[in-house]
Design an enzyme around this catalytic site. Structure first.
Site, mmCIF file in Angstrom:
data_model
loop_
_atom_site.group_PDB
_atom_site.id
_atom_site.type_symbol
_atom_site.label_atom_id
_atom_site.label_comp_id
_atom_site.label_asym_id
_atom_site.label_seq_id
_atom_site.Cartn_x
_atom_site.Cartn_y
_atom_site.Cartn_z
ATOM 1 N N MET A 1 0.764 -1.243 0.139
ATOM 2 C CA MET A 1 -0.042 0.042 0.067
ATOM 3 C C MET A 1 0.787 1.272 0.034
ATOM 4 S SD MET A 1 -3.270 -0.973 2.092
ATOM 5 C CE MET A 1 -2.723 -0.601 3.501
ATOM 6 N N GLY A 2 2.146 1.074 -0.382
ATOM 7 C CA GLY A 2 3.010 2.252 -0.569
ATOM 8 C C GLY A 2 3.643 2.608 0.766
ATOM 9 N N LEU B 1 6.752 3.040 1.646
ATOM 10 C CA LEU B 1 7.666 1.948 1.496
ATOM 11 C C LEU B 1 8.899 2.224 2.624
ATOM 12 C CD1 LEU B 1 7.991 1.480 -2.221
ATOM 13 C CD2 LEU B 1 6.503 0.139 -0.557
ATOM 14 N N HIS C 1 9.627 -3.489 3.283
ATOM 15 C CA HIS C 1 9.230 -3.530 1.775
ATOM 16 C C HIS C 1 10.359 -3.708 1.106
ATOM 17 C CE1 HIS C 1 5.560 -0.873 3.550
ATOM 18 N NE2 HIS C 1 5.240 -2.141 2.698
ATOM 19 N N GLN D 1 6.288 -10.925 7.212
ATOM 20 C CA GLN D 1 5.772 -11.675 8.307
ATOM 21 C C GLN D 1 4.918 -10.809 9.441
ATOM 22 O OE1 GLN D 1 5.433 -14.760 9.426
ATOM 23 N NE2 GLN D 1 5.182 -14.693 11.532
ATOM 24 N N LYS D 2 5.500 -9.632 9.499
ATOM 25 C CA LYS D 2 4.878 -8.496 10.539
ATOM 26 C C LYS D 2 3.404 -8.758 10.453
ATOM 27 C CE LYS D 2 4.262 -4.243 10.589
ATOM 28 N NZ LYS D 2 3.044 -4.012 10.953
ATOM 29 N N SER E 1 6.986 -0.113 10.238
ATOM 30 C CA SER E 1 5.539 -0.076 9.809
ATOM 31 C C SER E 1 5.428 1.216 9.090
ATOM 32 C CB SER E 1 4.654 -0.406 10.983
ATOM 33 O OG SER E 1 3.336 0.115 10.606
#
Ligand code: PAF
Length: 284
Positions: free
Chosen positions: A30-31, A33, A37, A148-149, A185
């Site tokens: 969803m950007g 980044l 990512h 995995q988060k 995040s």
């Protein structure tokens, strides 16, 4: 140079132009980044001939009182990061292109999506599964990468791919953390300086429970209490759940057995909701 594909038609044309033997790696996002990512992009680069990412802030996975309108959208910075990461193409569709008026078909996974974030965010995983299946159908990658988060998201997508015979291999990338343990995040940018200072307690609570497990504790309720006690050190943290779960089904367990467990936590700091997790024993 990252080729930008702004709608489904452009994506289909690009995809049709790749050779039949070209192995495509896909990283849906969803950007906003971050290095988490980018580590997925690097894994895709290793695993595939051609790497495509998508950036789509999917309205279907946000609840009415969630952060859709304020979700960060630093698109120019994101494109620059994709260039550096050597990503070949970026799918950057609009909401109207992805969801034509009257769209009325959705994907509901009815087991692993129900507890944890599924219980706290009704409709969230329906939105995730629906958009990810659409993206898989459009991109037709052989291998796709998820962090995995979002362990429950990984479990939902793996289950969907298995149950609906979607021809793609799912790989999970390890959680990437700040030096103080905070999981990266896109939502970390919302944290006030005070909340940012308290946020590493989330990872510390996971590590405390891991240490207790390694010290021999197996009782899930006792392990959960150890985790909650760590978070209680800050009155800025409001725990939504701190659970010890079966690592595959995500069902509740009374004690940690040979399969190990997923330690899963969600907490609010101010208006920001953070999640984190750790696998112990078994696969952990
Ligand atoms: O993890 C995310 O960024 C999103 O949930 C995903 C998988 C791109 C679907 O919108």
């Amino acid at each position: 140079m990252t080729l930008i594909l702004r709608d489904k038609a452009a994506l289909r044309t690009w995809r049709a132009g790749l050779g039949a033997n070209t192995r495509v790696g896909f990283v849906p996002t969803m950007g906003a980044l971050h290095d988490g990512h980018i580590s997925l992009m690097a894994q895709a680069r290793e695993a595939a001939d051609v790497v495509i990412a998508s950036i789509f802030v999917n309205p279907l996975q946000f609840g009415p009182n969630e952060d859709l309108s304020r979700y960060p959208r630093p698109i120019e910075a994101d494109i620059a990061k994709l260039e550096v990461a050597g990503v070949d193409a970026l799918f950057l569709p609009s909401v109207d292109d992805m969801y034509p008026p009257g769209a009325s078909t959705f994907v509901d996974e009815e087991m692993v999506s129900l507890p944890l974030c599924g219980a706290e965010r009704p409709g969230h995983f329906r939105g995730v599964a629906t958009v990810v299946l659409k993206l898989f159908n459009l991109v037709q990658a052989q291998v796709a990468f998820f962090g995995q988060k979002d362990a429950q998201q990984c479990a939902v997508i793996e289950r969907m791919v298995r149950d609906l015979d979607v021809p793609v291999e799912i790989r999970r990338g390890a959680i990437v953390r700040e030096a103080d343990g905070l999981a990266l995040s896109s939502r970390n940018v919302y944290l006030s300086p005070e909340d940012r200072a308290a946020a590493p307690l989330i990872h510390q609570s996971l590590r405390a429970v891991e240490a207790a497990f390694e010290g021999g504790e197996r009782d899930a309720a006792k392990l959960e209490q150890i985790g909650r006690n760590v978070l209680a050190q800050s009155d800025r943290i409001r725990v939504q759940y701190w659970d010890v779960r079966d690592p595959e089904s995500l069902g509740a367990i009374a004690s940690v057995g040979a399969r190990g467990a997923l330690l899963a936590v969600a907490a609010h700091l101010g208006t920001t909701r953070l999640i984190d997790n750790l696998l112990i024993g078994g696969r952990g």
